[in-house]
Structures are given as C-alpha cells and as structure tokens.
Design a protein around this motif. Structure first.
Motif, PDB file in Angstrom:
ATOM      1  N   ALA A  68       0.828  -1.207   0.000  1.00 24.08           N
ATOM      2  CA  ALA A  68       0.000   0.000   0.000  1.00 24.08           C
ATOM      3  C   ALA A  68       0.864   1.259   0.000  1.00 24.08           C
ATOM      4  CB  ALA A  68      -0.937  -0.011   1.207  1.00 24.08           C
ATOM      5  N   VAL A  69       1.952   1.250   0.768  1.00 28.34           N
ATOM      6  CA  VAL A  69       2.876   2.386   0.755  1.00 28.34           C
ATOM      7  C   VAL A  69       3.470   2.565  -0.636  1.00 28.34           C
ATOM      8  CG1 VAL A  69       5.036   3.298   1.683  1.00 28.34           C
ATOM      9  CG2 VAL A  69       3.399   2.194   3.209  1.00 28.34           C
ATOM     10  N   ASN A  70       3.785   1.452  -1.288  1.00 24.97           N
ATOM     11  CA  ASN A  70       4.290   1.514  -2.658  1.00 24.97           C
ATOM     12  C   ASN A  70       3.280   2.194  -3.583  1.00 24.97           C
ATOM     13  OD1 ASN A  70       4.251  -0.140  -5.494  1.00 24.97           O
ATOM     14  ND2 ASN A  70       6.356   0.221  -4.814  1.00 24.97           N
ATOM     15  N   HIS A  71       2.007   1.869  -3.426  1.00 22.41           N
ATOM     16  CA  HIS A  71       0.954   2.518  -4.219  1.00 22.41           C
ATOM     17  C   HIS A  71       0.948   4.031  -3.976  1.00 22.41           C
ATOM     18  CE1 HIS A  71      -1.753  -0.559  -6.102  1.00 22.41           C
ATOM     19  NE2 HIS A  71      -1.042  -1.348  -5.319  1.00 22.41           N
ATOM     20  N   ILE A  72       1.096   4.424  -2.719  1.00 22.77           N
ATOM     21  CA  ILE A  72       1.065   5.852  -2.381  1.00 22.77           C
ATOM     22  C   ILE A  72       2.247   6.586  -3.012  1.00 22.77           C
ATOM     23  CG2 ILE A  72       1.173   7.535  -0.493  1.00 22.77           C
ATOM     24  CD1 ILE A  72      -0.060   5.268   1.298  1.00 22.77           C
ATOM     25  N   MET A  73       3.446   6.047  -2.828  1.00 21.13           N
ATOM     26  CA  MET A  73       4.647   6.721  -3.308  1.00 21.13           C
ATOM     27  C   MET A  73       4.733   6.739  -4.838  1.00 21.13           C
ATOM     28  SD  MET A  73       5.684   7.694  -0.446  1.00 21.13           S
ATOM     29  CE  MET A  73       7.053   8.609  -1.174  1.00 21.13           C
ATOM     30  N   ASP A  74       4.128   5.739  -5.470  1.00 19.23           N
ATOM     31  CA  ASP A  74       4.239   5.611  -6.929  1.00 19.23           C
ATOM     32  C   ASP A  74       2.994   6.112  -7.665  1.00 19.23           C
ATOM     33  OD1 ASP A  74       6.748   4.598  -6.751  1.00 19.23           O
ATOM     34  OD2 ASP A  74       6.243   2.552  -7.322  1.00 19.23           O
ATOM     35  N   ARG A  75       2.077   6.779  -6.975  1.00 22.56           N
ATOM     36  CA  ARG A  75       0.810   7.111  -7.619  1.00 22.56           C
ATOM     37  C   ARG A  75       0.986   8.019  -8.831  1.00 22.56           C
ATOM     38  NH1 ARG A  75       1.617  10.280  -3.370  1.00 22.56           N
ATOM     39  NH2 ARG A  75       0.907  12.450  -3.352  1.00 22.56           N
ATOM     40  N   LYS A  76       1.952   8.954  -8.788  1.00 18.86           N
ATOM     41  CA  LYS A  76       2.185   9.842  -9.930  1.00 18.86           C
ATOM     42  C   LYS A  76       2.791   9.074 -11.101  1.00 18.86           C
ATOM     43  CE  LYS A  76       0.712  13.495  -7.774  1.00 18.86           C
ATOM     44  NZ  LYS A  76      -0.610  14.082  -8.141  1.00 18.86           N
ATOM     45  N   ILE A  77       3.666   8.131 -10.786  1.00 24.43           N
ATOM     46  CA  ILE A  77       4.235   7.264 -11.817  1.00 24.43           C
ATOM     47  C   ILE A  77       3.153   6.379 -12.410  1.00 24.43           C
ATOM     48  CG2 ILE A  77       5.833   5.332 -12.207  1.00 24.43           C
ATOM     49  CD1 ILE A  77       7.600   6.538 -10.016  1.00 24.43           C
ATOM     50  N   ASP A  78       2.303   5.820 -11.543  1.00 23.63           N
ATOM     51  CA  ASP A  78       1.256   4.901 -11.996  1.00 23.63           C
ATOM     52  C   ASP A  78       0.303   5.575 -12.975  1.00 23.63           C
ATOM     53  OD1 ASP A  78       2.329   2.922 -10.455  1.00 23.63           O
ATOM     54  OD2 ASP A  78       0.892   3.099  -8.813  1.00 23.63           O
ATOM     55  N   GLU A  79       0.088   6.877 -12.815  1.00 23.68           N
ATOM     56  CA  GLU A  79      -0.800   7.602 -13.725  1.00 23.68           C
ATOM     57  C   GLU A  79      -0.295   7.570 -15.169  1.00 23.68           C
ATOM     58  OE1 GLU A  79      -0.989  11.533 -12.207  1.00 23.68           O
ATOM     59  OE2 GLU A  79      -2.338  11.043 -10.532  1.00 23.68           O
ATOM     60  N   LYS A  80       1.019   7.423 -15.346  1.00 20.73           N
ATOM     61  CA  LYS A  80       1.633   7.492 -16.672  1.00 20.73           C
ATOM     62  C   LYS A  80       1.807   6.139 -17.340  1.00 20.73           C
ATOM     63  CE  LYS A  80       4.319  11.475 -15.043  1.00 20.73           C
ATOM     64  NZ  LYS A  80       5.679  11.998 -14.771  1.00 20.73           N
ATOM     65  N   MET A  81       1.543   5.061 -16.598  1.00 27.17           N
ATOM     66  CA  MET A  81       1.812   3.728 -17.113  1.00 27.17           C
ATOM     67  C   MET A  81       0.523   2.965 -17.376  1.00 27.17           C
ATOM     68  SD  MET A  81       5.061   2.734 -14.667  1.00 27.17           S
ATOM     69  CE  MET A  81       5.332   1.174 -15.507  1.00 27.17           C
ATOM     70  N   ALA A  82       0.438   2.363 -18.563  1.00 32.07           N
ATOM     71  CA  ALA A  82      -0.768   1.618 -18.934  1.00 32.07           C
ATOM     72  C   ALA A  82      -1.051   0.478 -17.968  1.00 32.07           C
ATOM     73  CB  ALA A  82      -0.614   1.083 -20.357  1.00 32.07           C
ATOM     74  N   ARG A  83       0.004  -0.159 -17.453  1.00 34.02           N
ATOM     75  CA  ARG A  83      -0.158  -1.313 -16.565  1.00 34.02           C
ATOM     76  C   ARG A  83      -0.744  -0.925 -15.219  1.00 34.02           C
ATOM     77  NH1 ARG A  83       3.147  -4.083 -12.756  1.00 34.02           N
ATOM     78  NH2 ARG A  83       4.780  -2.513 -12.968  1.00 34.02           N
ATOM     79  N   THR A  84      -0.544   0.318 -14.786  1.00 34.85           N
ATOM     80  CA  THR A  84      -0.900   0.702 -13.418  1.00 34.85           C
ATOM     81  C   THR A  84      -1.890   1.864 -13.313  1.00 34.85           C
ATOM     82  OG1 THR A  84       1.048   2.159 -13.365  1.00 34.85           O
ATOM     83  CG2 THR A  84       1.331  -0.088 -12.527  1.00 34.85           C
ATOM     84  N   LYS A  85      -2.255   2.460 -14.427  1.00 35.87           N
ATOM     85  CA  LYS A  85      -3.085   3.675 -14.353  1.00 35.87           C
ATOM     86  C   LYS A  85      -4.491   3.418 -13.833  1.00 35.87           C
ATOM     87  CE  LYS A  85      -4.542   3.599 -19.216  1.00 35.87           C
ATOM     88  NZ  LYS A  85      -4.472   4.342 -20.506  1.00 35.87           N
ATOM     89  N   ARG A  86      -4.915   2.144 -13.798  1.00 34.12           N
ATOM     90  CA  ARG A  86      -6.254   1.827 -13.289  1.00 34.12           C
ATOM     91  C   ARG A  86      -6.252   1.449 -11.803  1.00 34.12           C
ATOM     92  NH1 ARG A  86      -9.814   1.875 -17.285  1.00 34.12           N
ATOM     93  NH2 ARG A  86      -9.082   1.596 -19.426  1.00 34.12           N
ATOM     94  N   ARG A  87      -5.132   1.633 -11.143  1.00 33.57           N
ATOM     95  CA  ARG A  87      -5.072   1.375  -9.710  1.00 33.57           C
ATOM     96  C   ARG A  87      -5.930   2.400  -8.960  1.00 33.57           C
ATOM     97  NH1 ARG A  87       1.444  -0.008  -8.927  1.00 33.57           N
ATOM     98  NH2 ARG A  87       1.293  -2.194  -9.616  1.00 33.57           N
ATOM     99  N   PRO A  88      -6.335   2.105  -7.726  1.00 32.08           N
ATOM    100  CA  PRO A  88      -7.272   2.987  -7.010  1.00 32.08           C
ATOM    101  C   PRO A  88      -6.805   4.429  -6.853  1.00 32.08           C
ATOM    102  CG  PRO A  88      -7.123   0.870  -5.913  1.00 32.08           C
ATOM    103  CD  PRO A  88      -6.067   0.856  -6.977  1.00 32.08           C
TER     104      PRO A  88
END
Length: 297
Positions: A68-88
């Motif tokens: 969960a901490v990883n999700h928080i710290m990487d949320r800006k990165i996740d927005e840019k990646m097709a694999r992760t942009k649908r995370r909560p």
C-alpha cells in the motif's frame, strides 16, 4: 503529498476491493507460499499450527502494508503507465490519506501479531523487510539506479526466512539459502516484465535496465542471472537440506526456465511476458518441490 491530499477522504464509490488492490494480493500470495514452506522446512515434524497461522497472518498483513505504501509513493508514476493507471489512487477511488491510514493500521497490526504471538525476531526482520521495500526500494532505489531490483531484491526475498524464524526463533544457514534463491530469481523475473513495459517505464522516467541500457543488454543480464539462479537452486542438495526428489524436480524446472530464457535471447520477437509468467509458477513450484522432498524422505 500536497495539503489537500493529506486531509481529503473519499467516500463515494469506495469499495473493499480498492483496499484489497492496494495490498497487491497476487504478489502477497507468492510471498506467503514461500514463507509457509520456510516454516515447514525449519523442523522435521509438522510445526505448531498456531505459529504457522499467526505467522502467515502477521507477515501477510505487513506485506500488504508495504504494498500500500508503494501505491502511495508511486501514484504519480502509476498515472503514466498503462499497466498501473487503473489502480485505485490514480483513478481517484481512494485518497493518499486513506491509503496511508490503511497501510498504517495493517502494518502495525501485523507486526503486533508477530511480537505478541510469534516472536520478536520475526517481527524485527519483518519490519526491516517492510522498510526495505516500502522506503529504501520504492522511495530511493527505484528512482536512482537501474540496479534497483538487484539491490532492493533482498527485501522481497525475506519471506522464507521470516517463516523459518517464526517457527525456530533463530536465523539458520539453510533459511538464508532460501533467501538467496529468491534473491537470484528476482532480476530475471522482473527484468522480463521491464522489457515488456519498457515504454511505460521510459514515459514515467524510471531508470529500469531496458530503458537505460537497452533491451539487448537486459536480455544478456537475464541470461547471466538465470545461470546464477540455477546454481543457487542446487545449494539445498549440497547442504543436505534436500535430496533426490527435489533435485529431479528442480532440474526439470530449471530446464524449462532456461529454455524460455534462451528463446528470449535467440528470438528478439519472443514475448518477454512468457518468461515473466512462467517465472511466477517456477518459484512457487520450486518451493513446493522443497516441501515435497522434505516430507517424503
């Protein structure tokens, strides 16, 4: 986090599934399988069921907290990646504050279970692994060097050691061998995914090996680390922890792994996801092979 994120709480459309996704359940399941095998390998007889169950619950909750901490710290990165942009978090289904509170409650509860009902050594090692993944790897290494997954891999390799200490209360050489196997397995496993998601990582500015050194160099590193991994998988036989049954099974698993690595090496058009998906089955089957050998000899 900005101030608005720190104080915001979202309630509309929030589902328990969003919190479950924060825990990366598929990753945690693999970790718990290796932890459980570590528990059973630690003793000749069946380990105390209470230690097994409470140990797995505590380790699993701590692993979910780190995820969960990883999700928080990487949320800006996740927005840019097709694999992760649908995370909560990128989707705005949860706020960073909600995720942080959830991670804190989960982590503290998991460590408390280990402290009060398992043993202090397992609790401290779990804290070290949690901090290694959630802070050292996620906050620093991931953004600092293409060797991030190699250096940070020790945190992800800890579960069998945690399982072992949950039963024995001590760190023993054979437990460290299990850690070494996962440590050597992690780079070829993860770099295969990195090749498949190279463009995503480049867009997000993350210095994964295919981005900084190219796909051909990464394929070479996958080959070299796979050979190292194969060597480490033979150590349990050399030390007497495992016997002929494990040896036969692991040789078959290694042959399949190296075949897929060779295909990726000789056929650039070969999908790296074939290796990535097999590598997940590989590590779980390898630990099952250790367990089967342990109780059949």
């Amino acid at each position: 986090m900005d101030n608005q994120e720190l104080v915001s709480i979202r309630t509309e459309g929030v589902s328990w599934r969003d919190y479950l996704i924060l825990c990366k359940p598929k990753v945690v399941v693999v970790m718990l399988v290796t932890a459980a095998v570590g528990m059973f390998l630690a003793v000749q007889e069946i380990p105390p069921i209470s230690n097994v169950l409470l140990g797995l619950v505590g380790i699993g909750m701590a692993a979910g907290s780190a995820a969960a901490v990883n999700h928080i710290m990487d949320r800006k990165i996740d927005e840019k990646m097709a694999r992760t942009k649908r995370r909560p978090l990128p989707q705005g289904k949860l706020s960073p504050l909600q995720a942080l509170l959830f991670a804190a409650v989960l982590g503290v509860s998991g460590i408390a279970i280990l402290v009060f009902w398992v043993n202090a050594l397992t609790a401290w090692l779990t804290v070290a692994a949690l901090m290694g993944y959630a802070v050292v790897y996620t906050v620093w290494l991931k953004r600092a060097t293409p060797q991030n997954i190699v250096i940070g891999g020790i945190a992800g390799a800890a579960p069998p050691l945690l399982g072992w200490t949950a039963i024995t209360g001590s760190i023993e050489p054979n437990a460290l061998l299990l850690v070494l196997i996962i440590f050597a397995w992690t780079p070829p496993h993860f770099w295969a995914l990195c090749i498949a998601r190279k463009e995503d990582y480049a867009k997000a500015g993350i210095p994964m090996l295919p981005v900084t050194h190219g796909v051909a160099y990464t394929r070479l590193q996958i080959m070299l680390y796979s050979m190292l991994m194969v060597a480490t998988t033979l150590f349990p036989v050399m030390t007497g922890m495992s016997g002929a049954i494990y040896l036969g099974l692991v040789l078959a698993l290694n042959a399949q792994f190296l075949y897929r690595v060779a295909c990726l090496w000789t056929e650039p058009s070969q999908s790296p996801m074939l290796l990535f998906k097999y590598s997940i089955n590989y590590i779980m089957l390898l630990f099952v092979a250790l367990l089967v050998d342990h109780y059949m000899i």
